[in-house]
Motif scaffolding. Sequence first.
Motif, PDB file in Angstrom:
ATOM      1  N   PRO A 125       0.849  -1.196   0.000  1.00 44.25           N
ATOM      2  CA  PRO A 125       0.000   0.000   0.000  1.00 44.25           C
ATOM      3  C   PRO A 125       0.882   1.243   0.000  1.00 44.25           C
ATOM      4  O   PRO A 125       2.030   1.207   0.445  1.00 44.25           O
ATOM      5  N   GLN A 126       0.359   2.317  -0.518  1.00 43.29           N
ATOM      6  CA  GLN A 126       1.065   3.583  -0.368  1.00 43.29           C
ATOM      7  C   GLN A 126       0.973   4.040   1.084  1.00 43.29           C
ATOM      8  O   GLN A 126       0.036   3.705   1.803  1.00 43.29           O
ATOM      9  N   GLN A 162       1.858   9.402   0.962  1.00 44.91           N
ATOM     10  CA  GLN A 162       1.857   9.194  -0.485  1.00 44.91           C
ATOM     11  C   GLN A 162       0.444   9.181  -1.052  1.00 44.91           C
ATOM     12  O   GLN A 162       0.175   9.777  -2.102  1.00 44.91           O
ATOM     13  N   GLU A 163      -0.442   8.490  -0.381  1.00 46.38           N
ATOM     14  CA  GLU A 163      -1.809   8.371  -0.893  1.00 46.38           C
ATOM     15  C   GLU A 163      -2.473   9.732  -1.039  1.00 46.38           C
ATOM     16  O   GLU A 163      -3.153  10.010  -2.033  1.00 46.38           O
ATOM     17  N   TRP A 178      -0.976  11.342  -4.088  1.00 49.46           N
ATOM     18  CA  TRP A 178      -1.347  10.633  -5.304  1.00 49.46           C
ATOM     19  C   TRP A 178      -2.811  10.892  -5.662  1.00 49.46           C
ATOM     20  O   TRP A 178      -3.141  11.154  -6.826  1.00 49.46           O
ATOM     21  N   VAL A 179      -3.697  10.839  -4.670  1.00 49.93           N
ATOM     22  CA  VAL A 179      -5.121  11.081  -4.923  1.00 49.93           C
ATOM     23  C   VAL A 179      -5.333  12.521  -5.397  1.00 49.93           C
ATOM     24  O   VAL A 179      -6.059  12.769  -6.356  1.00 49.93           O
ATOM     25  N   ASP A 233      -3.446   2.431  -8.605  1.00 53.17           N
ATOM     26  CA  ASP A 233      -4.417   1.918  -7.642  1.00 53.17           C
ATOM     27  C   ASP A 233      -5.014   0.637  -8.185  1.00 53.17           C
ATOM     28  O   ASP A 233      -4.928   0.316  -9.373  1.00 53.17           O
ATOM     29  N   GLY A 241      -6.917  -0.272  -3.145  1.00 56.56           N
ATOM     30  CA  GLY A 241      -6.634   1.133  -2.888  1.00 56.56           C
ATOM     31  C   GLY A 241      -5.385   1.594  -3.612  1.00 56.56           C
ATOM     32  O   GLY A 241      -4.972   0.994  -4.617  1.00 56.56           O
ATOM     33  N   ALA A 242      -4.756   2.645  -3.110  1.00 53.95           N
ATOM     34  CA  ALA A 242      -3.545   3.199  -3.714  1.00 53.95           C
ATOM     35  C   ALA A 242      -2.359   2.303  -3.376  1.00 53.95           C
ATOM     36  O   ALA A 242      -2.126   1.986  -2.208  1.00 53.95           O
ATOM     37  N   GLN A 267       1.895   0.908  -4.347  1.00 61.66           N
ATOM     38  CA  GLN A 267       3.198   1.143  -4.962  1.00 61.66           C
ATOM     39  C   GLN A 267       3.792  -0.217  -5.309  1.00 61.66           C
ATOM     40  O   GLN A 267       3.779  -1.145  -4.507  1.00 61.66           O
ATOM     41  N   ARG A 271      -0.119   1.463   8.541  1.00 61.85           N
ATOM     42  CA  ARG A 271      -1.536   1.206   8.261  1.00 61.85           C
ATOM     43  C   ARG A 271      -2.103   0.155   9.207  1.00 61.85           C
ATOM     44  O   ARG A 271      -3.270   0.228   9.607  1.00 61.85           O
TER      45      ARG A 271
END
Length: 432
Positions: free
Chosen positions: A5-6, A10-11, A14-15, A63, A67-68, A70, A174
């Motif tokens: 996951p990002q 980062q998320e 990125w979003v 994604d 989700g987002a 890497q 996370r």
Amino acid sequence: MRSYPQTFEQEALWVADQFLGDPSPFLETWAQHLTDPLDVPALERALSALVRRHEVLRSTFTDDDTGAVQHVHPVGAVPFERLPWPGGDLHDTLRRAGQRPLDLTVAPARMTLYDYAPGEYVLLLQIHHVAVDDASLALLDHELSALYTEETGGEPAKLSPPGTTLGAYAVRTREAGIDPDDLAFWAGFLDGAPGLTQLPPRPRSLPDRRDTTCDCVRTTIPADLGQAVRAAARSLRITPNVLMATCMAVTAAAVSGDDVIVCSPVSRRGAPELDGVFGCLTDLLPVRYRVPADATFADVCAAAKRVSLDVLRHRHVPYSMIGRVSRARGLLSGTRLNRIGLVLDETPGTLDLPGVRARRVHVGGSAAKADWLQYVVADGEGWDVRADYATAYFTADEAAAALRQWLTVLTAAAEDPQVSVRTLYDRLAGTA
């Protein structure tokens, strides 16, 4: 290929990028003016070794149904191009080059070597903020110097491997989640915060919305003033960052009222294992300043220090979540939490290539991250100062005036930290 996951940081970037046009406000630049003989093949080899060391430089971002994410590739390269210098002012040309889009599904960075003049080069790294922060750029200076030295026949680099990876950090944070007490702090801290409806240098009609078009204005803080600023900070038992951010709060309060928010970056690099990790491990923190006219500058600094320490204790809430909390608790819609911000770099890195003289070139932002985002970078006893500003809210003359106002407050505070806020307001009224 391994996928993670990002990170929260980062998320959010990125979003946001998915809804913004080009150029992205999250394109960062690192540029060096190089003179004397440069071994270009050795530089390319050193860059390749750097990419092997740091996963984020050979990662792609997208994604999926989780989700987002890497994706870390087992091998990869930062694209390297060599071009003739296209001409023009050094800063303006590099800023335009830094606005070129980066496709995060391909690579998060691009390195360009310009043949600037006989025996002179300009080296430009263009990199997306999902893959870099200021600590990473200092790491870049150190590691690229060591790797180039080795590649040109000098001492072995002897670089320790990173203590962890950005992917492992993302998984760990996370899984840990966000502490509800931290979220509760931000809800209370921002409750009732007014929107910043005006911007220096004077009250004026401002549009409700803006695009991300920006420009920059520059100044320098000479060594004698730099020494005075540091002495004033020591006398007040605060950092230069708190003193300078308080100066920014004063200039904003002069036109918008005595309750203002100034954003500053915060690092997530507390754990030693993160010291050698290349990647985005910073986020924004909004700090609320109260600037009553009957207070002294020292009083405002003392309160700002207490507030900053409270904020730092709750720094592990991502800025994107803080923004949602603030909207839920009534911060005025459309006024945004990050209208003005300050980034202070007291320990910038130095590129040290054998036989080559390197000078860092600070390039203006590709697009506006905030309405006014000011960078202050130590240069000996003084500082280089650059402010990126949204052109929808500032003309070039207004931006220059706003920066002069900040410098006016900084100079007055360095001369006498007990100066009254009312006196500072009066001085600013004469410079608008």
